[in-house]
Design an enzyme around this catalytic site. Structure first.
Site, short mmCIF file in Angstrom:
data_model
loop_
_atom_site.label_atom_id
_atom_site.label_comp_id
_atom_site.label_asym_id
_atom_site.label_seq_id
_atom_site.Cartn_x
_atom_site.Cartn_y
_atom_site.Cartn_z
N TYR A 63 -10.05 16.02 1.51
CA TYR A 63 -10.80 15.27 0.50
C TYR A 63 -12.26 15.56 0.78
CZ TYR A 63 -7.03 12.01 -0.94
OH TYR A 63 -5.90 11.42 -1.45
N THR A 116 -6.69 18.46 -2.35
CA THR A 116 -6.13 17.53 -3.33
C THR A 116 -7.08 17.40 -4.52
OG1 THR A 116 -4.95 16.33 -1.61
CG2 THR A 116 -5.33 15.15 -3.67
N HIS A 129 0.61 12.62 -7.01
CA HIS A 129 0.16 11.71 -5.96
C HIS A 129 1.14 10.52 -5.82
CE1 HIS A 129 -3.78 11.57 -3.69
NE2 HIS A 129 -3.22 10.46 -3.26
N TYR A 174 0.85 -1.20 0.00
CA TYR A 174 0.00 0.00 0.00
C TYR A 174 0.89 1.26 0.00
CZ TYR A 174 -2.65 3.83 2.08
OH TYR A 174 -3.18 5.07 2.34
N LYS A 191 -3.27 20.68 -4.50
CA LYS A 191 -2.25 19.64 -4.67
C LYS A 191 -2.64 18.75 -5.85
CE LYS A 191 -0.21 15.83 -1.92
NZ LYS A 191 -0.89 14.60 -2.33
C1 LIG Z 1 0.63 5.44 1.36
C2 LIG Z 1 0.30 6.77 0.76
C3 LIG Z 1 -0.90 7.38 1.10
C4 LIG Z 1 -1.21 8.65 0.58
N1 LIG Z 1 -2.36 9.28 0.98
C5 LIG Z 1 -2.62 10.54 0.53
C6 LIG Z 1 -3.75 11.25 1.02
O1 LIG Z 1 -4.49 10.78 1.86
N2 LIG Z 1 -3.97 12.48 0.51
C7 LIG Z 1 -3.15 13.06 -0.42
O2 LIG Z 1 -3.41 14.19 -0.85
N3 LIG Z 1 -2.06 12.41 -0.86
C8 LIG Z 1 -1.77 11.17 -0.41
N4 LIG Z 1 -0.65 10.53 -0.84
C9 LIG Z 1 0.28 11.22 -1.77
C10 LIG Z 1 1.34 12.00 -0.98
O3 LIG Z 1 0.77 13.08 -0.30
C11 LIG Z 1 2.43 12.54 -1.92
O4 LIG Z 1 1.83 13.29 -2.96
C12 LIG Z 1 3.29 11.43 -2.53
O5 LIG Z 1 3.52 10.41 -1.59
C13 LIG Z 1 4.62 12.01 -3.00
O6 LIG Z 1 5.42 11.04 -3.58
P1 LIG Z 1 6.57 10.22 -2.77
O7 LIG Z 1 5.84 9.17 -1.98
O8 LIG Z 1 7.39 9.63 -3.85
O9 LIG Z 1 7.29 11.19 -1.88
C14 LIG Z 1 -0.32 9.28 -0.32
C15 LIG Z 1 0.90 8.66 -0.65
C16 LIG Z 1 1.21 7.42 -0.10
C17 LIG Z 1 2.54 6.79 -0.44
#
Ligand SMILES: Cc1cc2nc3c(=O)[nH]c(=O)nc-3n(C[C@H](O)[C@H](O)[C@H](O)COP(=O)(O)O)c2cc1C
Length: 408
Positions: A134, A160, A281, A29, A257
């Protein structure tokens, strides 16, 4: 939990430890992304396309990493990105990560889909926290979340944009995430992966097991259930029009975002946002979109100095951070880099992730011959000529103030 001092010298080391401690479905995940995971890989690889142009024989001590992000002074321009369901990785993980961010002098961004109450997370940090929104659960639930975030003292709202549906994370499907969450017999074949990690299972059960999302209270139904997230996302696309009522309800700074193009950057500015986060994301939504480092110059050129531009995606080292700053990001966000830390060792793991990035940055800046992140600019890197907005002198596409295409 503590992390032995030796050997954990990179984010990749934390990833390896997280893989060892977490059940496969939980590790995947974090680690996985959408469809063929092309964007996930490209987000990383593209940092190799940008090369440094160091200035030798420049004494750089001490090295100043401080910056101001949307009016908030930070001592490290690396913010902790919203990572939903962090509490699956380690007990009370959102509070742990927020605590580390505050101690490190940076900002923690809490996901709407947090396993901890937003009020508790806010109290856990001595620093600044932002709330990521969200619209899951509908407008009423979002308004209630916004009011709680404001009352709790969150300093900015991150909306987002790139999740009108959940991306297809193939690893989650193969690991039977839906079947397990449904709690029925269909989940039984997938349970051994959890039983194989007793230390994680013990921590997870000690922390209350699978819970609902305490920051999304749906009128008449209570807190949103894990199983319902996908459907809830699908029912609630954020549109530019929504920014109006969101801004009115929030009354403070707003960042969007998920912007990857100059057109969307101009549209966001036309809607009056205070900041733009260049993000895909982490490759988890639309696969084969542009890697974010490559999209950054185009968005920076469109934004000019009118709004704060931040960037995330693929950052695993301090030199990645420095490159993003050279290309015009005011600061970056990291997601997986600290999520692996959480999965490896909770608060100690996040602390180590932040330390690794900080030390990397200082070393990189010294080798580069640059004393302050405020002085980083395009002259310290070579960028492939074909990148949009890549040359400093390039005319702004459509013109910085030309909003006609988005306002038509
Ligand atoms: C496990 C996981 C859960 C995430 N959940 C959210 C979230 O709830 N809301 C959101 O805007 N981005 C979410 N993201 C995206 C992160 O905010 C971010 O944009 C992304 O992880 C950046 O890339 P990186 O993991 O390579 O640093 C999630 C990313 C991961 C890895």
């Amino acid at each position: 939990m503590t992390l032995g001092p030796p050997r954990v010298v990179s984010i990749e080391d934390l990833r390896r430890l997280a893989r060892r401690r977490l059940p496969r479905a939980v590790f995947d995940y974090i680690d996985g992304a959408a469809e063929r995971e092309v964007t996930l890989r490209e987000n990383r690889r593209v940092f190799e396309d940008v090369t440094f142009r160091p200035r030798q024989a420049v004494a750089v001590a001490p090295c100043d990493l401080s910056a101001t992000v949307l009016g908030t002074p930070v001592s490290l321009p690396v913010l902790l990105a919203p990572v939903g369901s962090s509490r699956l990785f380690y007990p009370r993980a959102e509070e742990a990560a927020a605590h580390v961010a505050g101690a490190a002098g940076t900002i923690y961004i809490l996901s709407t889909l947090s396993g901890c109450r937003l009020e508790d997370v806010r109290r856990a940090t001595s620093g600044t926290a932002w709330y990521q929104l969200y619209l899951v659960g509908g407008r009423e639930a979002a308004l209630a979340g916004i009011a709680r975030a404001r009352a709790a003292g969150y300093a900015a709202l991150v909306v987002t944009l790139d999740t009108p549906v959940a991306g297809l994370r193939e690893r989650d499907v193969r690991n039977g995430v839906k079947e397990v969450l449904s709690g029925g017999l269909a989940g039984l074949p997938f349970l051994p992966q959890f039983l194989a990690k007793p230390r994680w299972l013990f921590d997870f059960l000690r922390d209350g097991g699978l819970m609902r999302f305490p920051n999304v209270i749906i009128p008449g139904q209570g807190a949103l259930a894990y199983l319902d997230v996908e459907a809830a996302l699908q029912e609630t696309t954020v549109t530019w029009q929504d920014l109006g009522w969101i801004r009115e309800a929030w009354g403070g700074p707003i960042l969007v975002k998920g912007v990857l193009t100059a057109g969307d950057a101009r549209r966001a500015m036309a809607e009056g946002v205070d900041g733009i986060i260049v993000s895909n994301h982490g490759g988890r939504q639309l696969d084969t979109v542009s890697p974010t480092l490559r999209a950054l110059p185009e968005v920076v050129a469109a934004a000019g100095t009118r709004v704060t531009v931040l960037m995330d995606g693929g950052i695993r080292t301090g030199s990645d951070v420095v490159k993003a700053l050279c290309l015009g990001a005011k600061a970056v966000l990291v997601g997986r880099a600290y999520a692996y830390g959480l999965g490896a060792a909770g608060e100690a793991g996040v602390g180590r992730a932040v330390d690794i990035l900080r030390r990397d940055m200082v070393r990189t800046m010294k080798l580069l011959g640059c004393a302050s992140v405020k002085d980083l600019n395009r002259s310290y890197v070579d960028v492939p000529a074909q990148w949009a907005g890549a040359t400093q002198a390039s005319p702004l596409r459509g013109g910085q103030d030309d909003l006609s295409d988005v306002l038509a």
